[in-house]
Design a protein around this motif. Structure first.
Motif, PDB file in Angstrom:
ATOM      1  N   TRP A 245       0.831  -1.210   0.000  1.00  8.35           N
ATOM      2  CA  TRP A 245       0.000   0.000   0.000  1.00  8.35           C
ATOM      3  C   TRP A 245       0.863   1.256   0.000  1.00  8.35           C
ATOM      4  N   VAL A 246       2.032   1.215   0.638  1.00  8.01           N
ATOM      5  CA  VAL A 246       2.951   2.349   0.581  1.00  8.01           C
ATOM      6  C   VAL A 246       3.363   2.600  -0.870  1.00  8.01           C
ATOM      7  N   ALA A 247       3.698   1.517  -1.582  1.00  7.87           N
ATOM      8  CA  ALA A 247       4.086   1.641  -2.991  1.00  7.87           C
ATOM      9  C   ALA A 247       2.917   2.126  -3.833  1.00  7.87           C
ATOM     10  N   PHE A 248       1.723   1.652  -3.523  1.00 13.03           N
ATOM     11  CA  PHE A 248       0.529   2.055  -4.278  1.00 13.03           C
ATOM     12  C   PHE A 248       0.267   3.554  -4.104  1.00 13.03           C
ATOM     13  N   ALA A 249       0.445   4.048  -2.878  1.00 10.22           N
ATOM     14  CA  ALA A 249       0.264   5.482  -2.628  1.00 10.22           C
ATOM     15  C   ALA A 249       1.254   6.292  -3.469  1.00 10.22           C
ATOM     16  N   SER A 250       2.480   5.813  -3.538  1.00 13.33           N
ATOM     17  CA  SER A 250       3.502   6.510  -4.325  1.00 13.33           C
ATOM     18  C   SER A 250       3.175   6.460  -5.818  1.00 13.33           C
ATOM     19  N   ASP A 251       2.753   5.298  -6.300  1.00  6.94           N
ATOM     20  CA  ASP A 251       2.475   5.116  -7.734  1.00  6.94           C
ATOM     21  C   ASP A 251       1.278   5.943  -8.196  1.00  6.94           C
ATOM     22  N   THR A 252       0.235   5.993  -7.376  1.00  6.07           N
ATOM     23  CA  THR A 252      -1.009   6.649  -7.795  1.00  6.07           C
ATOM     24  C   THR A 252      -1.061   8.133  -7.431  1.00  6.07           C
ATOM     25  N   GLY A 253      -0.276   8.529  -6.434  1.00  5.08           N
ATOM     26  CA  GLY A 253      -0.347   9.904  -5.981  1.00  5.08           C
ATOM     27  C   GLY A 253      -1.602  10.232  -5.200  1.00  5.08           C
ATOM     28  N   LEU A 254      -2.348   9.212  -4.791  1.00  6.16           N
ATOM     29  CA  LEU A 254      -3.561   9.467  -4.017  1.00  6.16           C
ATOM     30  C   LEU A 254      -3.200  10.053  -2.652  1.00  6.16           C
ATOM     31  N   PRO A 255      -4.029  10.950  -2.120  1.00  5.83           N
ATOM     32  CA  PRO A 255      -3.694  11.663  -0.882  1.00  5.83           C
ATOM     33  C   PRO A 255      -3.929  10.838   0.370  1.00  5.83           C
ATOM     34  N   VAL A 256      -3.192   9.731   0.490  1.00  6.87           N
ATOM     35  CA  VAL A 256      -3.263   8.863   1.657  1.00  6.87           C
ATOM     36  C   VAL A 256      -1.869   8.802   2.275  1.00  6.87           C
ATOM     37  N   ILE A 257      -1.747   9.213   3.525  1.00  8.67           N
ATOM     38  CA  ILE A 257      -0.470   9.224   4.229  1.00  8.67           C
ATOM     39  C   ILE A 257      -0.457   8.046   5.201  1.00  8.67           C
ATOM     40  N   LEU A 258       0.448   7.110   5.002  1.00 10.95           N
ATOM     41  CA  LEU A 258       0.552   5.941   5.865  1.00 10.95           C
ATOM     42  C   LEU A 258       1.673   6.152   6.885  1.00 10.95           C
ATOM     43  N   ASP A 259       1.504   5.543   8.071  1.00  8.25           N
ATOM     44  CA  ASP A 259       2.502   5.655   9.133  1.00  8.25           C
ATOM     45  C   ASP A 259       2.802   7.132   9.419  1.00  8.25           C
ATOM     46  N   ALA A 260       1.738   7.903   9.619  1.00  5.40           N
ATOM     47  CA  ALA A 260       1.858   9.359   9.666  1.00  5.40           C
ATOM     48  C   ALA A 260       2.493   9.871  10.953  1.00  5.40           C
ATOM     49  N   VAL A 261       2.102   9.306  12.096  1.00  9.31           N
ATOM     50  CA  VAL A 261       2.522   9.866  13.381  1.00  9.31           C
ATOM     51  C   VAL A 261       4.035   9.706  13.583  1.00  9.31           C
ATOM     52  N   GLY A 262       4.681  10.807  13.908  1.00  7.03           N
ATOM     53  CA  GLY A 262       6.112  10.790  14.143  1.00  7.03           C
ATOM     54  C   GLY A 262       6.948  10.897  12.886  1.00  7.03           C
ATOM     55  N   ARG A 263       6.315  10.775  11.718  1.00  4.46           N
ATOM     56  CA  ARG A 263       7.046  10.784  10.449  1.00  4.46           C
ATOM     57  C   ARG A 263       6.711  12.011   9.610  1.00  4.46           C
ATOM     58  N   VAL A 264       5.448  12.428   9.645  1.00  7.38           N
ATOM     59  CA  VAL A 264       4.969  13.515   8.787  1.00  7.38           C
ATOM     60  C   VAL A 264       4.212  14.510   9.659  1.00  7.38           C
ATOM     61  N   SER A 265       4.255  15.763   9.282  1.00  6.38           N
ATOM     62  CA  SER A 265       3.505  16.791  10.003  1.00  6.38           C
ATOM     63  C   SER A 265       2.134  16.963   9.366  1.00  6.38           C
ATOM     64  N   ALA A 267       0.346  19.631   9.275  1.00  9.81           N
ATOM     65  CA  ALA A 267       0.205  20.985   8.742  1.00  9.81           C
ATOM     66  C   ALA A 267       1.559  21.675   8.832  1.00  9.81           C
ATOM     67  N   PRO A 268       1.785  22.715   8.028  1.00  8.09           N
ATOM     68  CA  PRO A 268       3.073  23.412   8.087  1.00  8.09           C
ATOM     69  C   PRO A 268       3.424  23.851   9.506  1.00  8.09           C
ATOM     70  N   LYS A 269       4.634  23.525   9.925  1.00 10.72           N
ATOM     71  CA  LYS A 269       5.193  23.893  11.230  1.00 10.72           C
ATOM     72  C   LYS A 269       4.491  23.220  12.422  1.00 10.72           C
ATOM     73  N   ALA A 270       3.566  22.300  12.168  1.00 18.05           N
ATOM     74  CA  ALA A 270       2.896  21.589  13.260  1.00 18.05           C
ATOM     75  C   ALA A 270       3.746  20.404  13.706  1.00 18.05           C
ATOM     76  N   PRO A 271       3.688  20.036  14.987  1.00 19.17           N
ATOM     77  CA  PRO A 271       4.412  18.838  15.444  1.00 19.17           C
ATOM     78  C   PRO A 271       3.930  17.580  14.727  1.00 19.17           C
ATOM     79  N   ARG A 272       4.738  16.549  14.774  1.00 21.62           N
ATOM     80  CA  ARG A 272       4.377  15.282  14.123  1.00 21.62           C
ATOM     81  C   ARG A 272       3.731  14.301  15.089  1.00 21.62           C
ATOM     82  N   THR A 273       3.387  14.757  16.261  1.00 21.49           N
ATOM     83  CA  THR A 273       2.867  13.879  17.313  1.00 21.49           C
ATOM     84  C   THR A 273       1.446  13.419  17.031  1.00 21.49           C
ATOM     85  N   TYR A 274       1.044  12.378  17.763  1.00 20.71           N
ATOM     86  CA  TYR A 274      -0.329  11.878  17.656  1.00 20.71           C
ATOM     87  C   TYR A 274      -1.323  12.975  18.037  1.00 20.71           C
ATOM     88  N   ALA A 275      -1.032  13.684  19.127  1.00 25.23           N
ATOM     89  CA  ALA A 275      -1.936  14.763  19.559  1.00 25.23           C
ATOM     90  C   ALA A 275      -2.064  15.828  18.478  1.00 25.23           C
TER      91      ALA A 275
END
Length: 489
Positions: A245-265, A267-275
Motif C-alpha cells: 500500500w505504501v508503494a501504491f500510494a507513491s504510484d497513484t499519488g492518491l492523498p493517503v499518508i501511511l505511518d503518519a505519526v512521528g514521520r509527517v507533520s 500541517a506546516p510547522k505543526a508537530p508530528r505527534t499523535y496529539a
C-alpha cells in the motif's frame, strides 16, 4: 473486609487496544484504592505509572524461552504476586488467554482454573474468529475454555458472548464488559477550522483495517481532502501487505499518508505527534472489517470529531441498544462485479478459503464456498471491503483511468447512492452524531462499577471443579458458512 488484590495478566503493554483497556482498568482500581498489579512479558512502551511486574514467560511464544510451560508460567506469576502482596487473597484477571499468541498462557489459565481460585477470563479477540494463523497454536488444547462458578467470562460485545453460550457456557457465568471510552489525547481545538478535510484513521495499518478502502475513498473524495493512517503494523507478518500500500500510494499519488505519526507533520510547522494529528484532523474514519469492542467508533465523539466509514453490526448493534449512532456509516461499498471478474474472484476465494479452513483443520464444503461467494455479491455488484488487496487495487486503477465515478455506490440500509456524492455530503458535516451525555454507559465510572461486579461474582462464588467447553463447538460458532472474509486470513 479488605478487597482481594487483583492480578491483571496480559502478554505485553505495547500501544494498542488491549493496553488502553488495561491502563483504564488500572486507573479505575487505583482511584478506588483496590490493590492490583499488572503482569506482562516485557516493559511497557513509553512513560507510565502503572504497577507492573515483568514475567518473561508471558511474552508471545516466539519471544519467550523454549523451555517455558504453563506450569512454569504459573509459578513465575505466583512468585511475582508474593513479592508484591505477600500471601493475601488474589483474583486473577487474564486478558486474551485463548488468542493463540502463547500456548503456555492458555495452559496456565487451565491450571489456575483447576486451583479453584477466583478467575476472570476477558476476551477481546478469538483465534477462531478470522485468525487462522493463530489457531494451530492452541488447536490441541483440551482446557482452553474452563467454566465453573468461580470463573467469570467477560466479553466486550454481545455476539462473542452469545457464541460461547451457544457452545455450552452457562449464561450465569458470563458478563458483558464493554470498554471504557476516554479521549485518545488532550488537545485544544484549532482557532480556525482547516479549509480542506483531513481524515484520520487512528490505527496500526494491519490487514483487517482494510487500507484499500481508504484509497478508494481518497480517489472519490472532494478535491483537497487528505487521509492519514497513524501507525504502521508492529507485527512483521503484516509488513509486506503494508508496504504494497505504501508503494501504491507513491504510484497513484492518491492523498493517503501511511505511518503518519512521528514521520509527517499534519500541517506546516505543526508537530508530528499523535496529539497534533488529532488536533488538525477534521474527521475520523474507520474502514475496518473486524473489531472486538470498536473503541474507534466512540472515541471521536469525546474530542468533538465526526466519524465516517464502514458499519460493523457486530459492535454497533450494542451501541444501538444505548441509542447511540456512532457516525455516518455505510454498510457496503458496491463495485460492479464486471470490474473484478466473477471467475477470478471465485478462484481466489477457493484458494484463500481452503488455506484458512485447513489451518482450522476443517474441510472446505460446497456450502462454505457457495454461501461465502454469495455473501460477497449483491445483485450485480460486489462489496469492495471483502475483496483481496490485488482486486481492490485493480478496481482503483480502473477508477483512476476512466470517468465511471458514479459507478461505485455507498449502501446504507436499503438506500444506495454514488459514493462520491455520499462522501461530499458526509465530509460537509462538522459535528459528531454522538453527544457526550450518550457515552454514560462507557465512562470510567461505569467501567469501575462493572469491574467491581466482575470481581464480586468471581470471589463470592463457591469453588467447583471446572468443566471445559468442547473447542469444536466454539470453532463451529465462528466458522459458520458465509462468514469467510479475505482480509481476515
Amino acid at each position: 473486609m479488605d478487597h482481594p488484590a487483583i492480578a491483571i495478566v496480559h502478554y505485553h503493554l505495547r500501544r494498542g487496544g488491549v493496553t488502553r483497556v488495561i491502563e483504564t482498568a488500572s486507573a479505575c482500581l487505583t482511584k478506588a484504592g483496590i490493590p492490583h498489579v499488572i503482569l506482562c512479558g516485557s516493559p511497557p512502551e513509553g512513560r507510565h505509572r502503572l504497577p507492573v511486574k515483568i514475567v518473561e514467560e508471558l511474552g508471545y511464544e516466539n519471544e519467550t524461552s523454549k523451555s517455558a510451560s504453563g506450569l512454569r508460567m504459573v509459578q513465575a506469576m505466583r512468585a511475582a504476586l508474593r513479592e508484591t502482596f505477600g500471601s493475601g487473597r488474589v483474583i486473577w484477571h487474564l486478558h486474551n488467554h485463548s488468542i493463540g499468541k502463547n500456548r503456555h498462557f492458555s495452559d496456565a489459565a487451565g491450571i489456575l482454573a483447576e486451583s479453584g481460585e477466583p478467575l476472570v477470563l476477558q476476551y477481546h479477540d478469538f483465534a477462531e474468529d478470522g485468525r487462522p494463523n493463530a489457531y494451530p497454536t492452541i488447536a490441541d488444547s483440551e482446557s482452553l475454555y474452563p467454566f465453573a462458578p468461580q470463573i467469570v467470562h467477560a466479553f466486550i460485545n454481545s455476539r462473542d458472548r452469545q457464541h460461547l453460550i451457544n457452545a455450552g457456557l452457562p449464561e450465569a457465568q458470563t458478563f458483558l464488559h464493554p470498554d471504557a471510552v476516554t479521549p485518545p489525547a488532550r488537545v485544544k481545538p484549532l482557532p480556525r477550522r482547516p479549509r480542506r478535510p483531513l481524515v484520520l484513521y487512528p490505527v496500526r495499518g494491519i490487514r483487517r483495517k482494510n487500507l484499500g478502502e481508504l484509497f478508494l475513498l481518497a480517489a472519490l473524495a472532494p478535491k483537497g481532502t487528505r487521509f492519514a493512517v497513524s501507525l504502521r503494523p508492529d507485527n512483521r507478518r503484516w509488513n509486506p501487505i503494508h508496504e504494497e500500500w505504501v508503494a501504491f500510494a507513491s504510484d497513484t499519488g492518491l492523498p493517503v499518508i501511511l505511518d503518519a505519526v512521528g514521520r509527517v507533520s499534519p500541517a506546516p510547522k505543526a508537530p508530528r505527534t499523535y496529539a497534533s494529528w488529532i488536533k488538525h484532523s477534521t474527521h475520523f474514519i474507520t474502514t475496518s472489517v473486524a473489531e472486538g469492542f470498536g473503541l474507534g467508533f466512540l472515541e471521536p465523539a469525546t474530542i468533538g470529531k465526526p466519524l465516517l466509514g464502514r458499519n460493523l453490526p457486530v459492535v454497533t448493534n450494542d451501541f444501538a441498544k444505548a441509542n447511540i449512532i456512532p457516525g455516518t456509516l455505510y454498510d457496503r461499498l458496491l463495485v460492479p462485479d464486471s470490474w473484478v471478474g466473477l471467475e477470478t474472484l471465485r478462484q481466489k476465494l477457493v484458494r484463500s478459503m481452503r488455506a484458512a479452513l485447513e489451518s482450522y483443520r476443517q474441510p472446505m464444503s460446497n456450502q462454505h464456498l457457495e454461501r461465502s461467494f454469495a455473501a460477497i455479491r449483491h445483485r450485480g455488484y460486489v462489496d469492495f471491503g471483502n475483496l483481496p488487496e490485488s482486486l481492490q487495487r485493480q478496481v482503483i486503477h480502473r477508477l483512476l483511468a476512466g470517468s465511471e465515478h458514479h459507478e461505485i455506490l455507498a449502501q446504507t440500509g436499503h438506500k444506495t447512492q454514488p459514493l462520491n456524492e455520499w462522501l461530499a455530503e458526509t465530509l460537509a458535516k462538522t459535528t459528531p452524531t454522538v453527544t457526550p451525555d450518550q457515552l454514560g454507559p462507557y465512562t470510567p465510572k461505569a467501567y469501575l462499577r462493572r469491574l467491581r461486579e466482575l470481581y464480586t461474582m468471581a470471589s463470592e462464588a463457591t469453588p467447583e471443579t471446572p468443566f471445559y467447553l468442547p473447542k469444536h463447538k466454539v470453532l463451529k460458532e465462528f466458522l459458520k458458512p458465509g462468514s469467510f472474509h479475505f482480509l481476515c486470513t
